[in-house]
Write a protein that holds these residues in place. Structure first.
Motif, PDB file in Angstrom:
ATOM      1  N   LEU A  46     -76.303-144.686 -58.522  1.00 30.70           N
ATOM      2  CA  LEU A  46     -76.042-143.534 -59.388  1.00 30.70           C
ATOM      3  C   LEU A  46     -75.094-142.554 -58.715  1.00 30.70           C
ATOM      4  O   LEU A  46     -74.188-142.007 -59.366  1.00 30.70           O
ATOM      5  N   ASP A  47     -75.273-142.328 -57.414  1.00 27.04           N
ATOM      6  CA  ASP A  47     -74.357-141.440 -56.686  1.00 27.04           C
ATOM      7  C   ASP A  47     -72.933-141.981 -56.710  1.00 27.04           C
ATOM      8  O   ASP A  47     -71.971-141.228 -56.933  1.00 27.04           O
ATOM      9  N   THR A  48     -72.801-143.287 -56.496  1.00 26.94           N
ATOM     10  CA  THR A  48     -71.472-143.909 -56.485  1.00 26.94           C
ATOM     11  C   THR A  48     -70.799-143.807 -57.855  1.00 26.94           C
ATOM     12  O   THR A  48     -69.644-143.374 -57.976  1.00 26.94           O
ATOM     13  N   VAL A  49     -71.523-144.207 -58.902  1.00 26.23           N
ATOM     14  CA  VAL A  49     -70.948-144.222 -60.245  1.00 26.23           C
ATOM     15  C   VAL A  49     -70.686-142.797 -60.736  1.00 26.23           C
ATOM     16  O   VAL A  49     -69.647-142.529 -61.369  1.00 26.23           O
ATOM     17  N   SER A  50     -71.588-141.879 -60.450  1.00 28.36           N
ATOM     18  CA  SER A  50     -71.403-140.489 -60.891  1.00 28.36           C
ATOM     19  C   SER A  50     -70.173-139.872 -60.240  1.00 28.36           C
ATOM     20  O   SER A  50     -69.415-139.141 -60.897  1.00 28.36           O
ATOM     21  N   PHE A  51     -69.960-140.169 -58.965  1.00 34.42           N
ATOM     22  CA  PHE A  51     -68.778-139.638 -58.286  1.00 34.42           C
ATOM     23  C   PHE A  51     -67.505-140.203 -58.907  1.00 34.42           C
ATOM     24  O   PHE A  51     -66.529-139.474 -59.121  1.00 34.42           O
ATOM     25  N   ALA A  52     -67.517-141.512 -59.206  1.00 33.89           N
ATOM     26  CA  ALA A  52     -66.345-142.137 -59.834  1.00 33.89           C
ATOM     27  C   ALA A  52     -66.095-141.545 -61.217  1.00 33.89           C
ATOM     28  O   ALA A  52     -64.939-141.295 -61.595  1.00 33.89           O
ATOM     29  N   GLU A  53     -67.156-141.330 -61.999  1.00 31.17           N
ATOM     30  CA  GLU A  53     -67.006-140.733 -63.324  1.00 31.17           C
ATOM     31  C   GLU A  53     -66.478-139.308 -63.231  1.00 31.17           C
ATOM     32  O   GLU A  53     -65.641-138.889 -64.034  1.00 31.17           O
ATOM     33  N   ILE A  77     -59.906-144.988 -57.615  1.00 32.64           N
ATOM     34  CA  ILE A  77     -61.280-145.257 -58.047  1.00 32.64           C
ATOM     35  C   ILE A  77     -61.667-146.695 -57.729  1.00 32.64           C
ATOM     36  O   ILE A  77     -62.791-146.971 -57.280  1.00 32.64           O
ATOM     37  N   ASN A  78     -60.745-147.629 -57.952  1.00 33.71           N
ATOM     38  CA  ASN A  78     -61.031-149.035 -57.625  1.00 33.71           C
ATOM     39  C   ASN A  78     -61.292-149.198 -56.131  1.00 33.71           C
ATOM     40  O   ASN A  78     -62.203-149.939 -55.732  1.00 33.71           O
ATOM     41  N   ASN A  79     -60.503-148.521 -55.310  1.00 32.86           N
ATOM     42  CA  ASN A  79     -60.713-148.580 -53.867  1.00 32.86           C
ATOM     43  C   ASN A  79     -62.046-147.959 -53.478  1.00 32.86           C
ATOM     44  O   ASN A  79     -62.736-148.458 -52.571  1.00 32.86           O
ATOM     45  N   PHE A  80     -62.402-146.887 -54.178  1.00 27.01           N
ATOM     46  CA  PHE A  80     -63.697-146.241 -53.902  1.00 27.01           C
ATOM     47  C   PHE A  80     -64.849-147.187 -54.231  1.00 27.01           C
ATOM     48  O   PHE A  80     -65.813-147.310 -53.461  1.00 27.01           O
ATOM     49  N   TYR A  81     -64.754-147.874 -55.373  1.00 27.68           N
ATOM     50  CA  TYR A  81     -65.778-148.860 -55.718  1.00 27.68           C
ATOM     51  C   TYR A  81     -65.828-149.986 -54.675  1.00 27.68           C
ATOM     52  O   TYR A  81     -66.908-150.467 -54.314  1.00 27.68           O
ATOM     53  N   ALA A  82     -64.647-150.406 -54.224  1.00 29.14           N
ATOM     54  CA  ALA A  82     -64.603-151.491 -53.240  1.00 29.14           C
ATOM     55  C   ALA A  82     -65.275-151.083 -51.927  1.00 29.14           C
ATOM     56  O   ALA A  82     -65.970-151.890 -51.293  1.00 29.14           O
ATOM     57  N   LYS A  83     -65.070-149.827 -51.521  1.00 27.46           N
ATOM     58  CA  LYS A  83     -65.689-149.351 -50.285  1.00 27.46           C
ATOM     59  C   LYS A  83     -67.197-149.204 -50.420  1.00 27.46           C
ATOM     60  O   LYS A  83     -67.929-149.310 -49.423  1.00 27.46           O
ATOM     61  N   ASN A  84     -67.669-148.976 -51.644  1.00 25.44           N
ATOM     62  CA  ASN A  84     -69.101-148.765 -51.879  1.00 25.44           C
ATOM     63  C   ASN A  84     -69.708-149.909 -52.691  1.00 25.44           C
ATOM     64  O   ASN A  84     -70.663-149.702 -53.440  1.00 25.44           O
ATOM     65  N   PRO A 101     -74.739-155.463 -62.877  1.00 26.54           N
ATOM     66  CA  PRO A 101     -73.578-155.962 -63.621  1.00 26.54           C
ATOM     67  C   PRO A 101     -72.636-154.827 -64.027  1.00 26.54           C
ATOM     68  O   PRO A 101     -73.054-153.673 -64.211  1.00 26.54           O
ATOM     69  N   CYS A 102     -71.361-155.153 -64.173  1.00 29.45           N
ATOM     70  CA  CYS A 102     -70.360-154.131 -64.503  1.00 29.45           C
ATOM     71  C   CYS A 102     -70.663-153.410 -65.818  1.00 29.45           C
ATOM     72  O   CYS A 102     -70.296-152.251 -65.996  1.00 29.45           O
ATOM     73  N   ALA A 103     -71.312-154.103 -66.751  1.00 28.81           N
ATOM     74  CA  ALA A 103     -71.626-153.489 -68.046  1.00 28.81           C
ATOM     75  C   ALA A 103     -72.551-152.288 -67.899  1.00 28.81           C
ATOM     76  O   ALA A 103     -72.628-151.450 -68.807  1.00 28.81           O
ATOM     77  N   TYR A 104     -73.247-152.182 -66.760  1.00 23.17           N
ATOM     78  CA  TYR A 104     -74.195-151.085 -66.549  1.00 23.17           C
ATOM     79  C   TYR A 104     -73.675-150.090 -65.511  1.00 23.17           C
ATOM     80  O   TYR A 104     -74.438-149.274 -65.009  1.00 23.17           O
ATOM     81  N   HIS A 105     -72.383-150.130 -65.216  1.00 21.72           N
ATOM     82  CA  HIS A 105     -71.810-149.210 -64.242  1.00 21.72           C
ATOM     83  C   HIS A 105     -71.475-147.871 -64.889  1.00 21.72           C
ATOM     84  O   HIS A 105     -70.332-147.402 -64.858  1.00 21.72           O
ATOM     85  N   THR A 106     -72.459-147.264 -65.504  1.00 21.07           N
ATOM     86  CA  THR A 106     -72.344-145.904 -66.040  1.00 21.07           C
ATOM     87  C   THR A 106     -73.552-145.111 -65.570  1.00 21.07           C
ATOM     88  O   THR A 106     -74.642-145.676 -65.380  1.00 21.07           O
TER      89      THR A 106
END
Length: 217
Positions: free
Chosen positions: A18-25, A127-134, A142-147
């Motif tokens: 949640l911390d990772t996805v919230s930061f990206a959002e 953002i893609n790089n941030f996801y890759a690092k985390n 699954p990606c469908a739940y990355h919100t």
């Protein structure tokens, strides 16, 4: 006891996700959304200067054609058209100037569009790089739940004891999101029906008024 330990570990994992996805959002909302809005505004609306120059150029073009016609007519009648043609030169210059301005404005607009598109691509890559690092914090989801909304729903179901593993939490999340979509669709239908009913009532009132006025006359 093992189930409780696994549940606590899963909740911790979902909190990290949640911390990772919230930061990206948040990054997306702060950086990319304003750029998209600027790009949409820039591509949809024409500059007032360009609109004015279009009208100005058309008017000058019509006047120039009129002068050319008069010059040709004068040549046919008198055999000389030099003075008439020379009188068109200033008008031709006046036409050329706004054309160059329009070209310059369009070129500047293209540069701005390109710059915005480059900035959007740069932020998306960030953002893609941030996801890759985390990736460790979200790779089991699954990606469908990355919100953030989906992850919060799954975490709450696990905390409340309604789900004991990630798969059951995802199933319950799907059901909840489906209910919300159906409710949103129903609300849209209700609003549309309400607006339609109000429009029909307005039409009936107008018809009644017109009919009453006709009877009175």
């Amino acid at each position: 006891m093992t189930v409780l330990a696994n549940t606590n570990e899963l909740v911790k994992y979902l909190n990290n996700a949640l911390d990772t996805v919230s930061f990206a959002e948040q990054r997306y909302q702060q950086k990319i959304v304003p750029l998209h809005n600027k790009l949409a505004k820039l591509t949809k609306k024409k500059s007032l200067l360009v609109k004015f120059l279009y009208v100005y150029g058309i008017v000058c073009y019509v006047i120039t054609i009129r002068y050319l016609i008069n010059a040709i007519r004068h040549y046919i009648e008198n055999g000389m058209a030099v003075s008439g043609l020379l009188s068109c030169i200033p008008l031709l210059v006046v036409i050329v100037i706004p054309i160059f301005i329009i070209i310059a404005v369009r070129a500047n607009k293209k540069r701005k569009v390109k710059a915005l598109e480059t900035a959007i691509a740069k932020e998306a890559q960030w953002i893609n790089n941030f996801y890759a690092k985390n990736i460790d914090s979200i790779q089991q989801i699954p990606c469908a739940y990355h919100t953030s909304a989906a992850i919060k729903i799954m975490r709450d179901y696990i905390v409340e004891g309604r789900a004991n593993d990630l798969q059951s939490a995802m199933n319950l999340c799907d059901a909840q999101l489906h209910r919300w979509r159906m409710e949103a669709m129903q609300n849209e239908i209700v609003i549309e029906n309400r607006n339609q009913s109000e429009s029909l009532r307005s039409i009936r009132r107008s018809s009644s008024t017109t009919a009453a006025a006709s009877v009175a006359n």
